[in-house]
Design an enzyme around this catalytic site. Sequence first.
Site, short mmCIF file in Angstrom:
data_model
loop_
_atom_site.label_atom_id
_atom_site.label_comp_id
_atom_site.label_asym_id
_atom_site.label_seq_id
_atom_site.Cartn_x
_atom_site.Cartn_y
_atom_site.Cartn_z
N SER A 29 -40.84 -122.63 -1.96
CA SER A 29 -42.10 -123.26 -1.12
C SER A 29 -43.47 -122.36 -1.54
O SER A 29 -44.20 -122.20 -0.81
CB SER A 29 -41.83 -123.03 0.11
OG SER A 29 -40.80 -123.96 0.73
N HIS A 83 -29.37 -123.44 -10.35
CA HIS A 83 -30.56 -123.87 -9.00
C HIS A 83 -29.42 -123.76 -8.05
O HIS A 83 -28.42 -124.43 -8.25
CB HIS A 83 -31.02 -125.07 -9.45
CG HIS A 83 -32.24 -125.26 -8.73
ND1 HIS A 83 -32.01 -125.62 -7.24
CD2 HIS A 83 -33.60 -125.12 -8.47
CE1 HIS A 83 -33.10 -125.75 -6.63
NE2 HIS A 83 -34.34 -125.52 -7.42
N GLU A 104 -34.67 -117.17 -6.19
CA GLU A 104 -35.12 -118.50 -5.09
C GLU A 104 -34.28 -118.28 -3.86
O GLU A 104 -33.06 -119.02 -4.18
CB GLU A 104 -34.94 -119.81 -5.91
CG GLU A 104 -35.74 -119.90 -7.25
CD GLU A 104 -35.91 -121.28 -7.24
OE1 GLU A 104 -37.05 -121.95 -7.50
OE2 GLU A 104 -35.06 -122.22 -7.48
N GLY A 145 -37.77 -125.95 -0.45
CA GLY A 145 -37.80 -127.02 0.05
C GLY A 145 -38.23 -127.24 1.43
O GLY A 145 -38.31 -128.21 2.08
N GLU A 202 -29.39 -125.88 -5.56
CA GLU A 202 -29.12 -127.35 -5.35
C GLU A 202 -27.82 -127.61 -6.23
O GLU A 202 -27.02 -128.49 -6.08
CB GLU A 202 -30.14 -128.52 -5.57
CG GLU A 202 -31.23 -128.21 -4.33
CD GLU A 202 -32.75 -128.45 -4.85
OE1 GLU A 202 -32.82 -129.26 -5.94
OE2 GLU A 202 -33.61 -128.09 -4.09
N ASN A 219 -40.55 -127.63 -11.19
CA ASN A 219 -39.42 -128.21 -10.94
C ASN A 219 -39.78 -129.54 -10.26
O ASN A 219 -39.76 -129.56 -9.20
CB ASN A 219 -38.37 -127.26 -10.42
CG ASN A 219 -36.92 -128.17 -10.10
OD1 ASN A 219 -36.81 -129.16 -10.89
ND2 ASN A 219 -36.08 -127.69 -9.35
N TRP A 220 -39.41 -130.46 -11.21
CA TRP A 220 -39.73 -132.11 -10.45
C TRP A 220 -38.53 -132.55 -9.57
O TRP A 220 -38.83 -133.44 -8.91
CB TRP A 220 -39.98 -133.13 -11.63
CG TRP A 220 -41.34 -132.91 -12.37
CD1 TRP A 220 -42.24 -131.85 -12.44
CD2 TRP A 220 -42.01 -133.84 -13.07
NE1 TRP A 220 -43.33 -131.95 -13.13
CE2 TRP A 220 -43.17 -133.37 -13.76
CE3 TRP A 220 -41.34 -135.02 -13.74
CZ2 TRP A 220 -44.01 -133.92 -14.57
CZ3 TRP A 220 -42.33 -135.94 -14.86
CH2 TRP A 220 -43.44 -135.23 -15.14
N LYS A 221 -37.59 -131.70 -9.68
CA LYS A 221 -36.25 -132.33 -9.01
C LYS A 221 -36.13 -133.62 -9.30
O LYS A 221 -36.38 -134.22 -10.61
CB LYS A 221 -36.36 -131.96 -7.48
CG LYS A 221 -36.89 -130.62 -7.37
CD LYS A 221 -36.43 -130.24 -5.76
CE LYS A 221 -36.97 -129.05 -5.30
NZ LYS A 221 -36.36 -128.10 -4.41
C1 PEP Z 1 -37.16 -125.31 -6.43
O1 PEP Z 1 -36.83 -126.51 -6.52
O2 PEP Z 1 -36.89 -124.55 -7.46
C2 PEP Z 1 -38.10 -124.93 -5.45
C3 PEP Z 1 -38.60 -123.66 -5.62
O3 PEP Z 1 -38.57 -126.05 -4.70
P1 PEP Z 1 -39.90 -125.62 -3.71
O4 PEP Z 1 -41.00 -125.22 -4.39
O5 PEP Z 1 -39.98 -127.23 -3.22
O6 PEP Z 1 -39.34 -125.06 -2.56
#
Ligand code: PEP
Length: 257
Positions: free
Chosen positions: A212, A96, A168, A174, A98, A9-11
């Site tokens: 993470s 997600h 998640e 993050g 976010e 996931n590049w966000k």
């Molecule tokens: C995500 O954005 O879905 C995610 C898992 O981010 P990160 O790996 O940076 O925690």
Amino acid sequence: MRKQLVLGNWKMNGALAFNARLIEDLMQGIADGDSGCEVGVCVPFIYVAQVGEALGGSTVRLGVQDISAHTEGAYTGEISAKMASEFGVSFALVGHSERRIYHHESAEIVGVKALRCLEAGITPVVCVGETLDEREMNETNHVVERQLTAVLDCLGVEDATRIVIAYEPVWAIGTGRSASAGQAQETHAFLRQVLDTRSSSLSDVPVLYGGSVKSSSAADLLRQSDVDGGLVGGASLHAGELAAIVAAMPRRTSQAR
Ligand code: PEP
């Protein structure tokens, strides 16, 4: 047998030159270290055409990070699942954290988004997870069950067989603080129970872990029996990291499931 999958996931990251290099390095890294699991990258909409073309005939699949709950019409700024599918998009993240937090998406909206994806032939990756407060109040199972149930209620069982779930924990996204392998396994096993209670036909729905994940922590997480792969944010912006996470995915035999 449940599919194994690692999705990046590049966000809201990327730039034309950066993306071209990342995709080239990733295709090279995956080709070198193929572990038999499916791999995809969820990119910002504006880069879908560029990344789709760069991936060409590669086995790496194209994904996006959200999809509209509407099919078409006066929804300024939205992108429909049908539009995304015309560009070869295979996966879309829905729900997600976010999006739930910053865009106030309800569990019901997430269910409708999952339905829109399936109508357009896109696999929805339904993200569920609890906040730190919710975990500390022992609410984790209740929260993820409510989030998943809202989506299952929107879909018939037949449609629900075609989703992917990503657990998640919000406190792990993050933050550099991944759930432990034991915490991930416990919640994944619970999500499997929720699926089984709904229908035995949902036994092959994959459940990914996200939060993470790095190459250094991947092996421990991915070897858990109910962890079918990873959703990787920050680390997916480094081709070598994502390729190493893919390589850490244990191969499953049909007897093992
Ligand atoms: C995500 O954005 O879905 C995610 C898992 O981010 P990160 O790996 O940076 O925690």
